[in-house]
Design an enzyme around this catalytic site. Structure first.
Site, mmCIF file in Angstrom:
data_model
loop_
_atom_site.group_PDB
_atom_site.id
_atom_site.type_symbol
_atom_site.label_atom_id
_atom_site.label_comp_id
_atom_site.label_asym_id
_atom_site.label_seq_id
_atom_site.Cartn_x
_atom_site.Cartn_y
_atom_site.Cartn_z
ATOM 1 N N TYR A 125 3.105 -7.376 -3.236
ATOM 2 C CA TYR A 125 1.710 -7.537 -3.661
ATOM 3 C C TYR A 125 1.415 -9.008 -3.921
ATOM 4 C CZ TYR A 125 1.106 -2.521 -4.552
ATOM 5 O OH TYR A 125 0.994 -1.159 -4.430
ATOM 6 N N TYR A 164 8.397 -0.547 -1.827
ATOM 7 C CA TYR A 164 8.839 -1.684 -2.644
ATOM 8 C C TYR A 164 9.643 -1.217 -3.848
ATOM 9 C CZ TYR A 164 4.594 -0.682 -5.467
ATOM 10 O OH TYR A 164 3.609 -0.093 -6.223
ATOM 11 N N ARG A 174 9.450 2.642 -4.550
ATOM 12 C CA ARG A 174 8.234 3.435 -4.353
ATOM 13 C C ARG A 174 8.046 3.745 -2.879
ATOM 14 N NH1 ARG A 174 3.810 3.951 -6.921
ATOM 15 N NH2 ARG A 174 4.224 6.029 -6.167
ATOM 16 N N HIS A 177 2.467 3.254 -0.039
ATOM 17 C CA HIS A 177 1.229 3.889 -0.494
ATOM 18 C C HIS A 177 0.099 2.881 -0.518
ATOM 19 C CE1 HIS A 177 3.181 2.191 -4.091
ATOM 20 N NE2 HIS A 177 1.945 1.872 -4.446
ATOM 21 N N HIS A 179 -3.332 2.250 -2.931
ATOM 22 C CA HIS A 179 -4.065 2.656 -4.133
ATOM 23 C C HIS A 179 -5.540 2.831 -3.773
ATOM 24 C CE1 HIS A 179 -0.779 1.692 -7.016
ATOM 25 N NE2 HIS A 179 -0.437 0.823 -6.089
HETATM 26 FE FE LIG Z 1 1.586 0.232 -5.705
#
Ligand SMILES: [Fe+2]
Lengths: 260, 182
Positions: A125, A164, A174, A177, A179
């Protein structure tokens, strides 16, 4: 990270421990739990961050009956394409993600705001607190906005996010995905959730995804690959419809306008 | 009966801060507006620690009790009152909206929705104005006094509205569920 009552101080749990906890809570599932359990200890950060008292039943009143209204003054159509936010193109699998936002009766949520954010193709991110040792992509911020059209359809062009690591437990990852932030016609329909991709090998291991203990409800967070949405030598297509809870029986009519 | 099963919620996670907040998202009116008031507080977890990665949104009527349905919340022009705002908590768990007190004949409130890392599904609550009482609202009347008082904002020394949110614990904020929710 906060420590959990289930593990010795400061020792991160193993995936085996987390998976065993997930399994136990799955066995306790009873029909009707369509939402995540907010008290879900395998997701360690949830332990101190959920109410323990029962929610108070209330009839929506006043401002709760009316969602905020967004329009073309709020959202530029270009914000729906996450691959053109910089001078160069981001690295990764280009894809179209589209679907409809509906209420529980199947009515489209028209001209309403949809916001997304996601990791880049490497699972990183832009956020400062993301410490993952994966490269940032100078051509990708991973944020987008759009308005649904008159049929409740949203459309984003983006690249496929990578999985990640996170610090819930040792070797925690995770599943990939995106959000999603959604509004309905009523303020009480407000929803933030995550869209996942079919067949991800990390599903069984992930306490955030598994906090939804109803397998059918979990499946509703999966996009489906749709070859008709893919474009020759250009991009892959995924479809994901979103159904919001409730919505009153006489939905407010917003002035109709033709979408550009 | 609803025909379609709802899409479940998921936590907002840790990484929303570069995506959802935007310039003047918390400013429903300019601070210089007549009647401008701060609606502010701190979000706490069950250990009494501040929650620095929560996001709050509010929805409210204007001073006359009408709920606005005008656009312009994201690119605020400084004049339109949209009745909606967003605020992430700071490193001390604090949030602050600049708004006006909602009007209306019964017991006006500001509707609040809370998201946070660690919170798997959003929570709704209400911040009633300090003047609210059991006699002004059947809903407030239905609650025990110690629960009711936690839904009523406190007037601070500067004339602002103080409304702390406790996700868990002795002082837990009363959170609401509405008909039709799964
Ligand atoms: Fe996330």
């Amino acid at each position: 990270m906060s420590t959990s009552p289930a593990s010795p101080a400061n020792a991160p749990a193993s995936q085996r421990t987390i998976s065993a906890e997930i399994e136990q809570l799955r066995a306790a599932w009873t029909d009707g739990d369509a939402q995540p359990l907010i008290d879900y200890p395998p997701y360690r950060s949830s332990v101190l961050r959920h109410p323990t008292k029962a929610l108070h039943p209330a009839d929506p009143e006043g401002a709760e009956l009316v969602a905020p209204v967004f329009g073309h003054s709020d959202v530029d159509p270009l914000e729906a394409d996450l691959t053109i936010q910089d001078r160069g193109e981001p690295i990764g699998e280009r894809m179209l993600v589209t679907g409809r936002v509906l209420d529980g009766e199947g009515r489209p949520v028209r001209h309403q705001l949809v916001e997304i954010w996601q990791a880049n193709a490497a699972g990183r991110y832009v956020h400062q607190r993301d410490q993952h040792h994966a490269p940032l992509d100078p051509h990708f911020t991973g944020t987008g906005r759009c308005l649904t059209d008159a049929d409740g359809v949203y459309r984003f062009v983006t690249i496929k996010p990578g999985p990640y690591p996170w610090r819930n437990h040792h070797n925690a990852w995770r599943p990939a995905h995106i959000h999603f932030s959604l509004f309905g016609t009523d303020f009480t329909q407000r929803l933030i959730t995550q869209m996942y991709f079919p067949g991800d090998p990390l599903f069984d291991l992930d306490p955030i995804y598994q906090s939804i203990t109803d397998p059918a409800a979990r499946d509703r967070l999966l996009a489906t690959y749709d070859h008709d949405l893919s474009e020759h030598e250009w991009q892959l297509g995924y479809r994901w419809d979103i159904v919001l809870t409730g919505g009153h029986s006489t939905p407010m009519e917003h002035p109709e306008e033709h979408d550009a | 009966m609803p025909e379609l099963d709802p899409t479940p919620g998921q936590t907002i996670g840790p990484f929303f801060a570069y995506a959802l907040p935007y310039d003047r998202d918390y400013e429903l009116v300019r601070p210089t507006t007549t009647g401008a008031v701060r609606l502010h507080g701190t979000v706490y977890d069950g250990a009494g620690s501040p929650v620095p990665d929560a996001l709050l949104e509010i929805r409210q009527a204007d001073g006359a009790g009408a709920v606005p349905t005008v656009e312009g919340s994201i690119r605020r022009d400084g004049t339109a009152f949209t009745g909606w705002g967003r605020c992430q908590t700071d490193s001390a768990g604090r949030y602050s909206f600049t708004t006006i007190a909602p009007g209306g004949d019964s017991a006006p409130f500001v509707a609040v929705v809370v998201f946070a890392r660690g919170l798997l599904h959003r929570l709704f609550t209400r911040a009633y104005l300090p003047e609210a009482s059991a006699s002004s609202s059947p809903f407030l009347a239905s609650l025990e006094p110690r629960i009711r008082e936690r839904l009523i904002a406190v007037r601070d020394d500067d004339g602002g509205l103080l409304f702390d949110i406790h996700l868990q614990g002795e002082l837990e904020t009363p959170f609401l569920t509405f008909p039709g929710e799964a």
